[in-house]
Design a protein around this motif. Structure first.
Motif, PDB file in Angstrom:
ATOM      1  N   ILE A   6      87.993  77.281  35.595  1.00 49.04           N
ATOM      2  CA  ILE A   6      87.903  76.260  36.422  1.00 49.04           C
ATOM      3  C   ILE A   6      87.597  74.704  35.828  1.00 49.04           C
ATOM      4  CG2 ILE A   6      86.524  75.651  38.530  1.00 49.04           C
ATOM      5  CD1 ILE A   6      85.522  78.509  38.643  1.00 49.04           C
ATOM      6  N   GLU A   7      88.571  74.013  36.453  1.00 49.78           N
ATOM      7  CA  GLU A   7      88.786  72.657  35.974  1.00 49.78           C
ATOM      8  C   GLU A   7      88.327  71.884  37.008  1.00 49.78           C
ATOM      9  OE1 GLU A   7      91.891  69.496  33.658  1.00 49.78           O
ATOM     10  OE2 GLU A   7      92.242  71.805  33.997  1.00 49.78           O
ATOM     11  N   THR A   8      87.328  70.682  36.464  1.00 45.97           N
ATOM     12  CA  THR A   8      86.705  69.744  37.538  1.00 45.97           C
ATOM     13  C   THR A   8      87.146  68.297  36.941  1.00 45.97           C
ATOM     14  OG1 THR A   8      84.603  69.309  36.801  1.00 45.97           O
ATOM     15  CG2 THR A   8      84.927  71.053  38.197  1.00 45.97           C
ATOM     16  N   PRO A   9      87.025  67.177  37.456  1.00 48.78           N
ATOM     17  CA  PRO A   9      87.299  66.072  36.612  1.00 48.78           C
ATOM     18  C   PRO A   9      86.724  66.052  35.272  1.00 48.78           C
ATOM     19  CG  PRO A   9      87.008  65.509  38.963  1.00 48.78           C
ATOM     20  CD  PRO A   9      86.684  66.952  38.782  1.00 48.78           C
ATOM     21  N   ARG A  10      85.271  66.415  35.238  1.00 44.92           N
ATOM     22  CA  ARG A  10      84.931  66.034  33.903  1.00 44.92           C
ATOM     23  C   ARG A  10      84.434  67.578  33.113  1.00 44.92           C
ATOM     24  NH1 ARG A  10      79.593  62.946  35.611  1.00 44.92           N
ATOM     25  NH2 ARG A  10      79.430  64.377  37.059  1.00 44.92           N
ATOM     26  N   LEU A  11      84.611  68.587  33.780  1.00 44.70           N
ATOM     27  CA  LEU A  11      84.277  69.816  33.090  1.00 44.70           C
ATOM     28  C   LEU A  11      85.343  71.035  33.248  1.00 44.70           C
ATOM     29  CD1 LEU A  11      80.986  70.178  35.396  1.00 44.70           C
ATOM     30  CD2 LEU A  11      80.997  69.047  33.040  1.00 44.70           C
ATOM     31  N   LEU A  12      84.733  71.812  32.276  1.00 43.21           N
ATOM     32  CA  LEU A  12      85.929  73.164  32.222  1.00 43.21           C
ATOM     33  C   LEU A  12      84.748  74.165  32.325  1.00 43.21           C
ATOM     34  CD1 LEU A  12      88.388  72.878  29.167  1.00 43.21           C
ATOM     35  CD2 LEU A  12      88.775  72.939  31.790  1.00 43.21           C
ATOM     36  N   LEU A  13      84.697  75.123  33.211  1.00 42.92           N
ATOM     37  CA  LEU A  13      84.053  76.411  33.462  1.00 42.92           C
ATOM     38  C   LEU A  13      85.070  77.540  33.061  1.00 42.92           C
ATOM     39  CD1 LEU A  13      82.550  75.625  36.867  1.00 42.92           C
ATOM     40  CD2 LEU A  13      81.295  75.424  34.725  1.00 42.92           C
ATOM     41  N   ARG A  14      84.457  78.251  31.957  1.00 46.57           N
ATOM     42  CA  ARG A  14      85.332  79.253  31.293  1.00 46.57           C
ATOM     43  C   ARG A  14      84.842  80.318  30.714  1.00 46.57           C
ATOM     44  NH1 ARG A  14      83.527  79.009  26.348  1.00 46.57           N
ATOM     45  NH2 ARG A  14      83.038  76.981  25.257  1.00 46.57           N
ATOM     46  N   GLY A  15      85.492  81.324  30.422  1.00 45.82           N
ATOM     47  CA  GLY A  15      84.731  82.344  29.705  1.00 45.82           C
ATOM     48  C   GLY A  15      83.977  82.108  28.510  1.00 45.82           C
ATOM     49  N   TRP A  16      83.065  83.080  27.964  1.00 45.84           N
ATOM     50  CA  TRP A  16      82.278  82.813  26.917  1.00 45.84           C
ATOM     51  C   TRP A  16      83.010  83.256  25.652  1.00 45.84           C
ATOM     52  CZ3 TRP A  16      77.499  80.843  26.809  1.00 45.84           C
ATOM     53  CH2 TRP A  16      76.945  80.371  28.138  1.00 45.84           C
ATOM     54  N   ARG A  17      82.764  82.881  24.554  1.00 45.97           N
ATOM     55  CA  ARG A  17      83.193  82.927  23.184  1.00 45.97           C
ATOM     56  C   ARG A  17      81.837  83.232  22.308  1.00 45.97           C
ATOM     57  NH1 ARG A  17      85.857  77.259  23.590  1.00 45.97           N
ATOM     58  NH2 ARG A  17      87.628  77.718  24.840  1.00 45.97           N
ATOM     59  N   GLU A  68      81.753  73.545  29.701  1.00 52.13           N
ATOM     60  CA  GLU A  68      82.097  72.601  28.644  1.00 52.13           C
ATOM     61  C   GLU A  68      82.484  71.292  29.337  1.00 52.13           C
ATOM     62  OE1 GLU A  68      86.005  72.789  26.277  1.00 52.13           O
ATOM     63  OE2 GLU A  68      85.104  74.659  25.918  1.00 52.13           O
ATOM     64  N   HIS A  69      82.068  70.269  28.358  1.00 52.54           N
ATOM     65  CA  HIS A  69      82.512  68.980  28.703  1.00 52.54           C
ATOM     66  C   HIS A  69      83.779  68.576  28.268  1.00 52.54           C
ATOM     67  CE1 HIS A  69      82.227  64.329  28.430  1.00 52.54           C
ATOM     68  NE2 HIS A  69      81.608  64.411  29.232  1.00 52.54           N
ATOM     69  N   LYS A  70      84.621  68.407  29.186  1.00 53.25           N
ATOM     70  CA  LYS A  70      86.237  68.133  28.974  1.00 53.25           C
ATOM     71  C   LYS A  70      86.452  67.216  27.841  1.00 53.25           C
ATOM     72  CE  LYS A  70      89.170  67.827  32.456  1.00 53.25           C
ATOM     73  NZ  LYS A  70      89.776  67.480  33.697  1.00 53.25           N
ATOM     74  N   GLU A  71      85.716  65.769  27.839  1.00 52.35           N
ATOM     75  CA  GLU A  71      86.181  64.862  26.888  1.00 52.35           C
ATOM     76  C   GLU A  71      85.557  65.264  25.481  1.00 52.35           C
ATOM     77  OE1 GLU A  71      84.745  60.327  26.373  1.00 52.35           O
ATOM     78  OE2 GLU A  71      85.361  61.085  28.367  1.00 52.35           O
ATOM     79  N   THR A  72      84.531  65.793  25.531  1.00 53.34           N
ATOM     80  CA  THR A  72      83.884  66.088  24.005  1.00 53.34           C
ATOM     81  C   THR A  72      84.074  67.690  23.487  1.00 53.34           C
ATOM     82  OG1 THR A  72      81.714  66.763  24.748  1.00 53.34           O
ATOM     83  CG2 THR A  72      82.248  64.326  24.309  1.00 53.34           C
TER      84      THR A  72
END
Length: 186
Positions: A6-17, A68-72
């Motif tokens: 799931i992508e938002t303007p600033r974030l990715l919500l994703r499965g765990w590694r 996860e923070h998209k930028e960093t």
């Protein structure tokens, strides 16, 4: 269901590694982050959480996803949904939850992530409501629940079975959000 991102303007919500376990442990070892959640967690405990979330994603198609923070690319915490815990007032319901590193607090990230999760649920799951629980003293989470449009259900407040009797975190409050109704036809 395929792996969810799931992508938002600033974030990715994703499965765990597996590589998320160490940075997640840093988050979960912060006493302020864990103030309303229990004792700070060890690396072994966070590795178990990551494994449980991976299994839940594989089995159900959703979990409390890594945030996860998209930028960093930094792991910020988690936000997602899971089945409500057995023995609670939301047993069998879909529970939304979040946990975030203190460095990211106060910038609207939790609201952004939670709203994206809610939108994903309405688009992908056949549920009529989403539920949330927290300790009564956790005013930050309750404020977010209210911003999301959730409603408190005082009659469903409960003593969490995962917490021992006498623990100040045993008491929990209960909130829900109903699926938006379709616009009636004219």
């Amino acid at each position: 269901m395929a792996d969810v991102v799931i992508e938002t303007p600033r974030l990715l919500l994703r499965g765990w590694r597996q590589a998320d376990a160490a940075p997640f442990q840093e988050i979960c070892s912060d006493p302020q982050v864990m103030e309303y959640l229990g004792e700070p967690m060890t690396l072994a405990e966070t590795e178990l959480v990551v494994s449980r979330m991976q299994a839940m994603q594989a089995q159900l198609g959703y979990c409390f996803w890594a945030m996860e923070h998209k930028e960093t690319g930094a792991l910020m915490g988690f936000c997602g949904v899971k089945p409500g815990a057995i023995g609670t007032s939301i047993d069998g319901q879909l529970e939304i939850g979040w946990r975030m590193a203190r460095a990211w607090w106060g910038a609207g990230y939790a609201s952004e992530a939670a709203q994206a999760v809610i939108d994903w649920v309405w688009a992908n799951l056949k549920v009529d409501s989403i539920w949330a629980i927290t300790a009564p003293a956790n005013q930050r989470s309750q404020a977010l629940m209210l911003r999301l449009g959730m409603v408190r259900h005082r009659k469903l407040d409960f003593q969490h079975p995962a917490m021992p009797p006498g623990d100040p975190l045993r008491a929990h409050v209960t909130y829900s959000l109903n699926r938006p109704s379709a616009v009636p036809e004219a």
